[in-house]
Every structure is written in C-alpha cells, then in structure tokens.
Motif scaffolding. Structure first.
Motif, mmCIF file in Angstrom:
data_model
loop_
_atom_site.group_PDB
_atom_site.id
_atom_site.type_symbol
_atom_site.label_atom_id
_atom_site.label_comp_id
_atom_site.label_asym_id
_atom_site.label_seq_id
_atom_site.Cartn_x
_atom_site.Cartn_y
_atom_site.Cartn_z
ATOM 1 N N LYS A 71 0.934 -1.271 0.025
ATOM 2 C CA LYS A 71 -0.081 0.001 0.023
ATOM 3 C C LYS A 71 0.844 1.282 -0.015
ATOM 4 C CE LYS A 71 -4.148 2.142 0.310
ATOM 5 N NZ LYS A 71 -5.161 1.837 -0.664
ATOM 6 N N HIS A 72 1.947 1.154 0.607
ATOM 7 C CA HIS A 72 2.863 2.316 0.852
ATOM 8 C C HIS A 72 3.631 2.617 -0.630
ATOM 9 C CE1 HIS A 72 2.102 3.159 4.921
ATOM 10 N NE2 HIS A 72 2.833 1.977 5.399
ATOM 11 N N ARG A 73 3.889 1.562 -1.297
ATOM 12 C CA ARG A 73 4.369 1.505 -2.597
ATOM 13 C C ARG A 73 3.492 2.135 -3.501
ATOM 14 N NH1 ARG A 73 6.541 -3.191 -1.509
ATOM 15 N NH2 ARG A 73 4.959 -4.536 -2.960
ATOM 16 N N TYR A 74 2.077 2.008 -3.588
ATOM 17 C CA TYR A 74 1.240 2.364 -4.243
ATOM 18 C C TYR A 74 0.851 3.668 -4.301
ATOM 19 C CZ TYR A 74 -3.891 3.541 -5.664
ATOM 20 O OH TYR A 74 -4.563 4.346 -6.220
ATOM 21 N N CYS A 75 0.915 4.329 -2.953
ATOM 22 C CA CYS A 75 0.889 5.826 -2.627
ATOM 23 C C CYS A 75 2.224 6.440 -3.301
ATOM 24 C CB CYS A 75 0.928 6.068 -1.185
ATOM 25 S SG CYS A 75 -0.899 5.800 -0.618
ATOM 26 N N ARG A 76 3.288 5.778 -3.067
ATOM 27 C CA ARG A 76 4.607 6.547 -3.563
ATOM 28 C C ARG A 76 4.270 6.461 -5.047
ATOM 29 N NH1 ARG A 76 9.428 3.586 -4.996
ATOM 30 N NH2 ARG A 76 8.563 2.133 -3.625
ATOM 31 N N PHE A 77 3.998 5.664 -5.829
ATOM 32 C CA PHE A 77 3.988 5.433 -7.247
ATOM 33 C C PHE A 77 2.938 6.483 -7.689
ATOM 34 C CE2 PHE A 77 5.499 0.664 -6.958
ATOM 35 C CZ PHE A 77 6.735 1.076 -6.967
ATOM 36 N N LEU A 78 1.752 6.616 -7.021
ATOM 37 C CA LEU A 78 0.936 7.846 -7.447
ATOM 38 C C LEU A 78 1.400 9.019 -7.370
ATOM 39 C CD1 LEU A 78 -2.159 7.474 -7.865
ATOM 40 C CD2 LEU A 78 -2.625 7.837 -5.523
ATOM 41 N N ASP A 79 1.914 9.182 -6.195
ATOM 42 C CA ASP A 79 2.600 10.600 -5.801
ATOM 43 C C ASP A 79 3.756 10.966 -6.873
ATOM 44 O OD1 ASP A 79 0.753 11.237 -4.225
ATOM 45 O OD2 ASP A 79 1.902 10.844 -2.485
ATOM 46 N N THR A 80 4.390 9.874 -7.300
ATOM 47 C CA THR A 80 5.438 10.034 -8.364
ATOM 48 C C THR A 80 5.170 9.939 -9.962
ATOM 49 O OG1 THR A 80 6.402 7.923 -7.983
ATOM 50 C CG2 THR A 80 7.264 9.970 -6.578
#
Length: 159
Positions: free
Chosen positions: A13-22
């Motif tokens: 889930k944290h990777r999902y948010c990072r990939f979203l924001d970047t």
C-alpha cells in the motif's frame, strides 16, 4: 495470521501511494492485479474503473507535471482471509494542487481494499474509498512551490 504477510501488504500500500505521487506508471503495474477495480468517491468526483490499463490511464491523466500532491495512509487494519486473499482498511490524508485549474484539495478518506497473491506477491485487486471530509478551494493566487517532483520528472525522467 502471519505478521510477515501483513507487513508485505502494508509495504504494498505504501508503494502504491509513492507510485501515485510520483506518477510512476511502471511501478503501478507491479502493485495492481490485471483485473483491478477502483471506486473512489469524493465530494467533487467519482473515479470508477476496472482493469489495470484503464486504472493506470486515469491515474496518469490526473497526476501530470502541473500537479502537486501527497497521499499518506495510516492506521492499517489488515485481515488475511486465505493463503492468497486479504482485505484492508486504511485512513488516507491527502493534499493536492492542480496548477492547471488552480484548485487545491485536501481531506481524508477511509480506504477499503482487497488483496490477491499473484505469483507469490501481494497485489491490490480492489480499492475503494469514501471521503471523511474534502475541502476544495479555488486559489486566487497559485502557491509558489520551490520544488515540484512531477515537473522536474517531466524534464528529467531519470529522477
């Protein structure tokens, strides 16, 4: 219930948010199942899509070089349902400014996710949220951001 499995889902889930924001489309492909479903309901929008390609296309359109945003998830409640199925609840706090439209959005959501283990790796199979609150403001003056990752990435894809 395996704490290692729960930790893997938290990191997913944290990777999902990072990939979203970047705006990392290649990264998003690695965390979503092929048949992913999303249903994101805010006060001013409703994004609903099915299939990894459609979901990524929608997210790519929203997270462009003139977008500034941050998504932070916390308070995870993860339940392992079987060897290859789990569900989770999260609280999201987000902030976004679309410099093209001049709108600033901030708020919080309650996420509900379903996860599937595919080829030994956890993936997001369904993701939905409903807003706890949402504040949208039309800015008279755009913020003077002194750093903007997506704008920098547009000119230097290597970052």
């Amino acid at each position: 219930m395996s704490l290692e499995e729960i930790e893997q889902i938290k990191q997913l889930k944290h990777r999902y948010c990072r990939f979203l924001d970047t705006a990392n489309a290649a990264g998003l492909e690695t965390v979503l199942t092929e048949d992913i479903e999303i249903d994101y309901l805010g006060g001013t929008y409703h994004f609903k899509a099915q299939g990894r390609d459609e979901v990524i296309a929608i997210l790519k359109a929203a997270f462009h070089e003139d977008f500034v945003g941050s998504h932070t998830v916390n308070q995870p409640e993860i339940t392992i349902l079987s060897a290859d199925s789990a569900e989770g609840r999260w609280t999201l706090t987000d902030y976004a400014v679309d410099l093209r439209t001049g709108y600033e959005t901030s708020g919080a959501c309650l996420y509900r996710d379903r996860y599937a283990k595919v080829d030994g790796e956890w993936r997001i199979a369904r993701s939905s949220y409903r807003r706890l609150y949402e504040r949208v403001t039309k800015l008279d003056v755009l913020p003077n951001f002194t750093a903007r990752y997506l704008a920098e990435r547009a000119t230097n894809p290597e970052i």
